[in-house]
Design a protein around this motif. Structure first.
Motif, PDB file in Angstrom:
ATOM      1  N   ARG A   1      54.624   5.725  -9.638  1.00 24.96           N
ATOM      2  CA  ARG A   1      55.936   5.330  -9.108  1.00 24.96           C
ATOM      3  C   ARG A   1      57.066   6.144  -9.723  1.00 24.96           C
ATOM      4  NH1 ARG A   1      55.811  -0.983 -10.007  1.00 24.96           N
ATOM      5  NH2 ARG A   1      55.045  -0.176 -11.971  1.00 24.96           N
ATOM      6  N   VAL A   2      56.803   6.809 -10.852  1.00 26.66           N
ATOM      7  CA  VAL A   2      57.829   7.660 -11.449  1.00 26.66           C
ATOM      8  C   VAL A   2      58.243   8.750 -10.464  1.00 26.66           C
ATOM      9  CG1 VAL A   2      56.272   9.301 -12.614  1.00 26.66           C
ATOM     10  CG2 VAL A   2      58.553   8.866 -13.531  1.00 26.66           C
ATOM     11  N   PHE A   3      57.323   9.172  -9.597  1.00 26.98           N
ATOM     12  CA  PHE A   3      57.660  10.218  -8.631  1.00 26.98           C
ATOM     13  C   PHE A   3      58.612   9.706  -7.559  1.00 26.98           C
ATOM     14  CE2 PHE A   3      53.441  11.806 -10.158  1.00 26.98           C
ATOM     15  CZ  PHE A   3      53.991  12.798 -10.955  1.00 26.98           C
ATOM     16  N   GLU A   4      58.574   8.416  -7.279  1.00 27.22           N
ATOM     17  CA  GLU A   4      59.544   7.842  -6.348  1.00 27.22           C
ATOM     18  C   GLU A   4      60.951   7.951  -6.936  1.00 27.22           C
ATOM     19  OE1 GLU A   4      58.422   3.846  -5.206  1.00 27.22           O
ATOM     20  OE2 GLU A   4      56.308   4.439  -5.094  1.00 27.22           O
TER      21      GLU A   4
ATOM     22  N   ALA B   1      67.303   1.749 -19.580  1.00 29.01           N
ATOM     23  CA  ALA B   1      67.978   2.875 -20.227  1.00 29.01           C
ATOM     24  C   ALA B   1      66.971   3.773 -20.942  1.00 29.01           C
ATOM     25  CB  ALA B   1      69.030   2.360 -21.204  1.00 29.01           C
ATOM     26  N   ALA B   2      65.959   3.183 -21.563  1.00 24.59           N
ATOM     27  CA  ALA B   2      64.925   3.971 -22.238  1.00 24.59           C
ATOM     28  C   ALA B   2      64.166   4.833 -21.233  1.00 24.59           C
ATOM     29  CB  ALA B   2      63.969   3.048 -22.993  1.00 24.59           C
ATOM     30  N   LEU B   3      63.884   4.296 -20.059  1.00 23.27           N
ATOM     31  CA  LEU B   3      63.216   5.075 -19.011  1.00 23.27           C
ATOM     32  C   LEU B   3      64.077   6.267 -18.612  1.00 23.27           C
ATOM     33  CD1 LEU B   3      61.057   5.580 -16.823  1.00 23.27           C
ATOM     34  CD2 LEU B   3      62.343   3.989 -15.376  1.00 23.27           C
ATOM     35  N   PHE B   4      65.366   6.034 -18.384  1.00 23.21           N
ATOM     36  CA  PHE B   4      66.247   7.135 -17.998  1.00 23.21           C
ATOM     37  C   PHE B   4      66.431   8.148 -19.129  1.00 23.21           C
ATOM     38  CE2 PHE B   4      67.505   4.317 -14.470  1.00 23.21           C
ATOM     39  CZ  PHE B   4      67.283   5.210 -13.438  1.00 23.21           C
TER      40      PHE B   4
ATOM     41  N   ARG C   1      60.897  17.735 -19.957  1.00 19.24           N
ATOM     42  CA  ARG C   1      60.075  16.577 -19.598  1.00 19.24           C
ATOM     43  C   ARG C   1      59.978  16.431 -18.081  1.00 19.24           C
ATOM     44  NH1 ARG C   1      62.567  14.561 -24.409  1.00 19.24           N
ATOM     45  NH2 ARG C   1      64.173  13.393 -23.298  1.00 19.24           N
ATOM     46  N   LEU C   2      61.067  16.713 -17.376  1.00 18.93           N
ATOM     47  CA  LEU C   2      61.020  16.672 -15.911  1.00 18.93           C
ATOM     48  C   LEU C   2      60.058  17.728 -15.376  1.00 18.93           C
ATOM     49  CD1 LEU C   2      64.802  16.135 -15.146  1.00 18.93           C
ATOM     50  CD2 LEU C   2      62.960  14.457 -14.886  1.00 18.93           C
ATOM     51  N   ALA C   3      60.087  18.922 -15.953  1.00 16.13           N
ATOM     52  CA  ALA C   3      59.168  19.983 -15.523  1.00 16.13           C
ATOM     53  C   ALA C   3      57.719  19.597 -15.806  1.00 16.13           C
ATOM     54  CB  ALA C   3      59.522  21.300 -16.211  1.00 16.13           C
TER      55      ALA C   3
ATOM     56  N   GLN D   1      55.216   7.850 -25.335  1.00 21.29           N
ATOM     57  CA  GLN D   1      55.891   6.701 -25.939  1.00 21.29           C
ATOM     58  C   GLN D   1      56.634   5.881 -24.894  1.00 21.29           C
ATOM     59  OE1 GLN D   1      58.257   8.600 -28.958  1.00 21.29           O
ATOM     60  NE2 GLN D   1      56.632   8.459 -30.493  1.00 21.29           N
ATOM     61  N   SER D   2      57.121   6.535 -23.877  1.00 26.63           N
ATOM     62  CA  SER D   2      57.822   5.820 -22.811  1.00 26.63           C
ATOM     63  C   SER D   2      56.858   5.331 -21.730  1.00 26.63           C
ATOM     64  CB  SER D   2      58.909   6.705 -22.202  1.00 26.63           C
ATOM     65  OG  SER D   2      58.327   7.828 -21.598  1.00 26.63           O
ATOM     66  N   ARG D   3      55.573   5.548 -21.950  1.00 31.98           N
ATOM     67  CA  ARG D   3      54.496   5.095 -21.057  1.00 31.98           C
ATOM     68  C   ARG D   3      54.543   5.739 -19.672  1.00 31.98           C
ATOM     69  NH1 ARG D   3      55.167  -0.787 -23.337  1.00 31.98           N
ATOM     70  NH2 ARG D   3      53.728  -0.614 -25.076  1.00 31.98           N
ATOM     71  N   LEU D   4      55.114   6.931 -19.592  1.00 33.39           N
ATOM     72  CA  LEU D   4      55.118   7.658 -18.330  1.00 33.39           C
ATOM     73  C   LEU D   4      53.849   8.482 -18.158  1.00 33.39           C
ATOM     74  CD1 LEU D   4      58.843   8.774 -18.211  1.00 33.39           C
ATOM     75  CD2 LEU D   4      57.719   7.065 -16.760  1.00 33.39           C
ATOM     76  N   VAL D   5      53.268   8.927 -19.276  1.00 31.23           N
ATOM     77  CA  VAL D   5      52.007   9.663 -19.224  1.00 31.23           C
ATOM     78  C   VAL D   5      51.001   9.047 -20.188  1.00 31.23           C
ATOM     79  CG1 VAL D   5      53.113  11.859 -18.570  1.00 31.23           C
ATOM     80  CG2 VAL D   5      52.601  11.407 -20.956  1.00 31.23           C
TER      81      VAL D   5
END
Length: 123
Positions: free
Chosen positions: A84-87, A15-18, A26-28, A63-67
């Motif tokens: 893998r976030v791009f998948e 849920a935190a990832l979503f 953030r998507l942009a 903070q969400s470790r995406l970047v």
């Protein structure tokens, strides 16, 4: 422990990832970083957003470790921590009824980072 926590706890990180992915800015930013690392001023120029706003969104993505980030002198460059976030984004995009418009790819003329100063010379 209530009866629902045994079910919901394993899903907290998902849920935190979503939640991290649930904001248009953030998507942009993630789409800009799909092309490679970028500094705040570059992202700001491409997306037409204020520096403070971009920085705030990048902080949440970190903070969400995406970047992740790296420093080069005064400049801070951001990059994708896990491609893998791009998948995930590509699968979500495939579910849309119409394709998203592409992000601008114009040179960041107002950006003064070393990467943007070098780019026009390479063309």
């Amino acid at each position: 422990m209530n009866e629902n926590s045994a079910f919901t706890d394993p899903y907290d990180s998902l849920a935190a990832l979503f939640r991290a992915l649930s904001h248009p800015a953030r998507l942009a930013i993630l789409e800009v970083l799909r092309e490679g690392e970028a500094c705040v001023c570059h992202i700001e120029t491409l997306l037409g957003l204020r520096q403070a706003y971009v920085s705030q969104q990048l902080m949440l993505l970190r903070q969400s470790r995406l970047v992740s980030m790296r420093r080069q002198g005064w400049n801070v460059f951001y990059y994708i921590s896990d491609p893998r976030v791009f998948e995930v984004l590509d699968q979500a995009r495939a579910m849309l009824p119409a394709p998203l418009p592409p992000l601008p790819r114009t040179p960041a003329s107002q950006c003064t980072c070393p990467k943007c100063r070098i780019a026009p010379q390479m063309q």
